[in-house]
Scaffold this motif. Structure first.
Motif, PDB file in Angstrom:
ATOM      1  N   PRO A  24       0.814  -1.232   0.000  1.00 45.94           N
ATOM      2  CA  PRO A  24       0.000   0.000   0.000  1.00 45.94           C
ATOM      3  C   PRO A  24       0.837   1.267   0.000  1.00 45.94           C
ATOM      4  N   LYS A  25       2.018   1.222   0.627  1.00 45.94           N
ATOM      5  CA  LYS A  25       2.891   2.404   0.626  1.00 45.94           C
ATOM      6  C   LYS A  25       3.376   2.708  -0.789  1.00 45.94           C
ATOM      7  N   ALA A  26       3.775   1.659  -1.520  1.00 43.95           N
ATOM      8  CA  ALA A  26       4.271   1.858  -2.888  1.00 43.95           C
ATOM      9  C   ALA A  26       3.161   2.368  -3.799  1.00 43.95           C
ATOM     10  N   ILE A  27       1.954   1.790  -3.670  1.00 41.45           N
ATOM     11  CA  ILE A  27       0.833   2.240  -4.499  1.00 41.45           C
ATOM     12  C   ILE A  27       0.497   3.695  -4.198  1.00 41.45           C
ATOM     13  N   SER A  28       0.469   4.049  -2.911  1.00 39.47           N
ATOM     14  CA  SER A  28       0.181   5.435  -2.523  1.00 39.47           C
ATOM     15  C   SER A  28       1.249   6.386  -3.060  1.00 39.47           C
ATOM     16  N   PHE A  29       2.507   5.976  -2.985  1.00 37.55           N
ATOM     17  CA  PHE A  29       3.609   6.809  -3.485  1.00 37.55           C
ATOM     18  C   PHE A  29       3.454   7.060  -4.984  1.00 37.55           C
ATOM     19  N   LYS A  30       3.159   6.016  -5.741  1.00 37.14           N
ATOM     20  CA  LYS A  30       2.999   6.173  -7.186  1.00 37.14           C
ATOM     21  C   LYS A  30       1.797   7.047  -7.525  1.00 37.14           C
ATOM     22  N   ASN A  31       0.707   6.883  -6.781  1.00 35.50           N
ATOM     23  CA  ASN A  31      -0.479   7.699  -7.050  1.00 35.50           C
ATOM     24  C   ASN A  31      -0.233   9.175  -6.753  1.00 35.50           C
ATOM     25  N   LEU A  32       0.495   9.459  -5.682  1.00 31.57           N
ATOM     26  CA  LEU A  32       0.789  10.848  -5.343  1.00 31.57           C
ATOM     27  C   LEU A  32       1.689  11.498  -6.403  1.00 31.57           C
ATOM     28  N   LEU A  33       2.634  10.705  -6.943  1.00 29.48           N
ATOM     29  CA  LEU A  33       3.524  11.267  -7.970  1.00 29.48           C
ATOM     30  C   LEU A  33       2.774  11.561  -9.255  1.00 29.48           C
ATOM     31  N   LYS A  34       1.753  10.756  -9.580  1.00 25.69           N
ATOM     32  CA  LYS A  34       0.987  10.984 -10.803  1.00 25.69           C
ATOM     33  C   LYS A  34       0.261  12.328 -10.780  1.00 25.69           C
ATOM     34  N   GLU A  35      -0.004  12.851  -9.574  1.00 25.42           N
ATOM     35  CA  GLU A  35      -0.722  14.112  -9.451  1.00 25.42           C
ATOM     36  C   GLU A  35       0.173  15.328  -9.697  1.00 25.42           C
ATOM     37  N   LEU A  36       1.490  15.135  -9.711  1.00 22.39           N
ATOM     38  CA  LEU A  36       2.410  16.255  -9.929  1.00 22.39           C
ATOM     39  C   LEU A  36       2.382  16.668 -11.401  1.00 22.39           C
TER      40      LEU A  36
END
Length: 813
Positions: free
Chosen positions: A492-504
């Motif tokens: 879940p940490k990796a998925i959350s990290f990738k999702n947050l980066l997509k918003e940049l």
């Protein structure tokens, strides 16, 4: 008597400064180039020779065949191989295994609040390592080192990094790796840093027993992840032992692999050969290139030969101006032997001065380029010995023939005024000049071919988008949530990290994968094939998420991408090379076919759902390899972030902030993919730059000799030129007179050089899976460069002579 010879030689050197300067400068440059190359080549051949038992230490490596074709060659092998060899063959005295910690290991000294993960070389090792390898123990007991689980020995450099000036003994270090494993060990000893000429380096050694008793680390004949070294009995034939290793495969793997058409072999490689002559998968470090080393050595020899040829040419050409000196000395009783010794003394002085100047040049290079300290002057006594040999050899080669020519002049002819017309050495001089030029042309052609090949490899389509990709190394420290293991906590940490980066706004895509292009894929399950048949192959395998294709711009030729539950459904995607190996005529034929693949999918049978285009995972030195892709929603490996070109520094700061929030305690360790991928060509670039430098030096030295030669030619033809000008000869006709024999020599040099260069460069290019075709301009352009440089050197002196007032030449007449 020798004192007199040297005194006369010294006076003559001082009396003829221009001759001495040209000879000394040419010899100095040639010797400096040769010494530099010789030390580098010697250093490359010195790897691992510092071990006391180097001649008895061998590394075990294995290769694999499928359907009779070589599939794989690995520097690592199974954990049980060493122990089995020791128990089976009495000639094996001992063995030691090394297991490298997985990607991005982080070592923490919690008591000192210090954490490091950059360039960490962390291994798990058998205690016998210290008995087989010559490693100096500074602190701790060598006899009991690494015997117990959770024991650590560290290098002197690591001890200073973690513990400063204090003693590290008894201190605890914690190791986290990107596979989700962690180990805690106590420092029991410190060893001296391994020399730079070691094929393998380690900063921290955990005892191998720290890995536990899982079969993958003890008795497995499947997990080939261990570097295995054996120590043989004295005076035992390693080749005889190697022939018996096949029986180990027959006994322990034969029943499993032979029915599938797979075969394996084990081999022994002398430890001193690993650096230069091992180019296997899973190598501990980047090795040397024996072909380039040979080319460099030949280059050094050629440059030195050109310098010595200059001395011979200039000395025999100058003989005409010293004929009177020789005649008078013979008349007053000088013997031929004494004259030979005199001229050899001159050659010795010039060679000695040149050696001293060349050493000063080498010292200057080491100051300007500190990186050369790794191989310059690493063995002082050896260097002194070789320099002494070089001085004596140079004296004999460059001085003996000129001495014989000068000493053979007949005093009667000389004193009648015929000494200046002697033609002694003329044929040899022409031959040597032609050879000098031919060598220079060959070296320049080789340089152009190497540069063109490197340029070709860097500019070829790779099958994926290389630009503006930020690669983030995986976290190794993950705080486990209650009731969950480390991997389940990470997902879940990796998925959350990738999702947050997509918003940049500065990020256009992100993916996670087991390996990134430029990395060797080391996950190579041995038996992959169609589930309906018994034939299997070895293929590279890697785990990716669903965004991999879009992020890298890799085309999906047929089929579809992974589903959200692709891993649970046993879905695999293969590339075109894999489809071909599996026997599919068209990529479309592979869709829906089930393949046997031990890829952590159950029950080791996957379904092909897509075929993607080939891309170059590694450099163009290697052929395209078959790859099987499996799906992971989070791989616990590299993150690839596709950036846009606007305000990248700001985007990088934003990514760093999100990383520190998502994975606290892990350093933000990243690199850019284009730099990382092109590092594969660093060795070729380095050697091509060296080759260019020494090629230009060879041209410089040859031109120095030609300037000297044309000067003496003009001196001999001084009166002839004057008479021709009085009779109405033009400047252009004088230039033709002085230059035609040099034009002839250049033409001969071209005819000699081109076929030789073509043969050797064609041979060299065969080591690349993708290489250039040698085109005509690769021969013509270097030849024109040589012609231009040599023509400038000759015409400068010739024009000066052609414009000279004939009165000055004929005044004595």
């Amino acid at each position: 008597m020798l004192k007199i010879y040297f005194k006369i030689a010294y006076r003559l050197v001082v009396k003829h400064p221009s001759f001495s300067l040209i000879n000394t400068l040419g010899l100095s440059v040639g010797l400096a180039a040769f010494i530099f190359i010789f030390q580098y080549v010697t250093y490359q051949h010195s790897f691992d020779t510092f071990h006391t038992n180097a001649d008895r230490i061998y590394r075990v490596w294995c290769d694999r065949y499928a359907q009779g074709e070589l599939q794989y060659q690995s520097a690592t092998t199974y954990p049980i191989v060493g122990e089995t060899m020791k128990n089976t063959f009495p000639e094996v005295v001992d063995f030691a295994r090394l297991y490298r910690a997985r990607n991005n290991p982080i070592v923490t000294y919690e008591a000192g609040n210090k954490t490091f993960n950059e360039d960490q070389q962390v291994y798990f090792a058998d205690p016998s390592l210290f008995q087989i390898f010559s490693i100096n123990i500074l602190e701790g007991d060598k006899e009991t080192a690494l015997l117990q689980p959770n024991e650590i020995f560290i290098s002197k450099q690591a001890a200073q990094k973690y513990f400063g000036s204090g003693s590290p003994l008894g201190k605890e270090l914690k190791l986290n790796d990107s596979s989700g494993n962690f180990y805690v060990g106590t420092v029991k000893g410190v060893f001296e840093n391994l020399p730079t000429n070691s094929h393998i380096h380690f900063d921290i050694l955990f005892s191998k027993s720290s890995l536990g008793n899982h079969p993958d680390f003890t008795t497995s004949w499947e997990n080939y992840a261990f570097y295995t070294y054996v120590l043989l009995a004295e005076n035992y034939d390693a080749i005889a032992l190697e022939k018996k290793l096949k029986q180990l495969i027959d006994k322990n793997l034969g029943e499993i692999i032979y029915p599938m058409g797979v075969d394996e072999n084990l081999y022994l490689q002398p430890i001193a050969d690993i650096h230069l002559y091992a180019d296997l998968s899973n190598e501990a470090s980047l090795g040397g290139n024996p072909q380039f080393i040979q080319i460099l050595l030949l280059t050094g020899i050629f440059v030195l030969l050109i310098a010595w040829m200059n001395y011979i040419n200039l000395s025999t050409a100058k003989a005409t101006t010293r004929s009177t000196e020789v005649g008078i000395k013979k008349v007053v009783g000088a013997s031929k032997k004494s004259l030979v010794w005199q001229f050899l003394a001159e050659a010795f002085i010039l060679n000695l001065i040149s050696i001293i100047i060349s050493l000063l040049v080498i010292q200057l290079i080491s100051i300007i380029f500190p990186s050369t300290h790794t191989f310059l002057y690493y063995n002082f006594l050896e260097i002194v010995f070789w320099l002494s040999c070089l001085t004596i050899l140079g004296t004999l080669l460059s001085g003996f023939y000129p001495a014989m020519v000068l000493a053979s002049f007949k005093p009667v002819s000389i004193l009648r005024g015929k000494g200046s017309k002697t033609g002694k050495g003329k044929v040899l001089r022409k031959a040597l000049v032609s050879l000098q030029l031919a060598i220079s042309i060959v070296m320049l052609i080789a340089t152009f071919v190497v540069f063109y090949q490197v340029h070709f490899m860097k500019k070829q389509p790779l099958g994926f988008n290389l630009k503006q990709k930020l690669i983030i190394k995986p976290p190794s420290i993950i705080e486990t949530e209650e009731g969950k293991n480390r991997y389940d906590t990470y997902i879940p940490k990796a998925i959350s990290f990738k999702n947050l980066l997509k918003e940049l706004t500065g990020v256009t895509n992100i993916t996670e994968s087991g390996q990134v292009p430029g990395n060797e894929i080391t996950w190579t399950p041995g038996y992959i094939g169609l589930a309906a048949t018994d034939e299997h192959t070895t293929q590279n395998c890697t785990a990716i998420d669903r965004n991999f294709w879009d992020t890298y711009g890799i085309d999906l030729i047929t089929g579809r991408n992974f589903s959200e539950q692709g891993f649970r459904n046993g879905e695999v995607i293969i590339n075109e090379a894999s489809a071909k190996v599996l026997g599919f005529t068209k990529p479309e034929d592979a869709i829906g076919v089930k393949i046997y693949a031990p890829l952590d999918i159950q029950p080791n049978v996957g379904t092909i759902v897509g075929v993607v285009s080939n891309y170059h995972q590694e450099s163009l030195q290697k052929a395209l390899e078959p790859i099987v892709f499996v799906h992971r929603v989070a791989t616990w490996e590299m993150f690839t972030v596709q950036l846009n070109s606007q305000n990248m520094d700001h985007t990088l700061d934003q990514i760093r902030t999100i990383w520190e929030q998502a994975f606290p305690g892990n350093s933000f360790d990243f690199f850019f993919l284009d730099d990382f991928y092109n590092r594969q060509y660093q060795q070729e670039q380095f050697y091509s730059q060296l080759l260019l430098a020494f090629s230009l030096l060879s041209v410089l030295i040859a031109c120095l000799g030609l300037i000297g030669m044309i000067t003496y030619t003009i001196l001999l033809k001084n009166k002839e030129i004057g008479i021709r000008k009085v009779l109405g000869a033009s400047v252009s006709s004088i230039l033709v007179l002085l230059s035609k024999e040099y034009i002839q020599m250049m033409s001969i040099a071209f005819l000699i050089a081109i076929p030789i260069a073509n043969y050797f460069m064609m041979e060299w290019l065969q080591q690349f899976a993708y290489h250039i075709e040698i085109e005509w301009w690769l021969f013509i352009f270097p030849a024109l460069v040589i012609a231009l440089v040599v023509g400038s050197a000759i015409s400068g002196q010739s024009i000066k002579a052609a414009l000279k007032n004939p009165v000055d030449s004929l005044r004595s007449e």
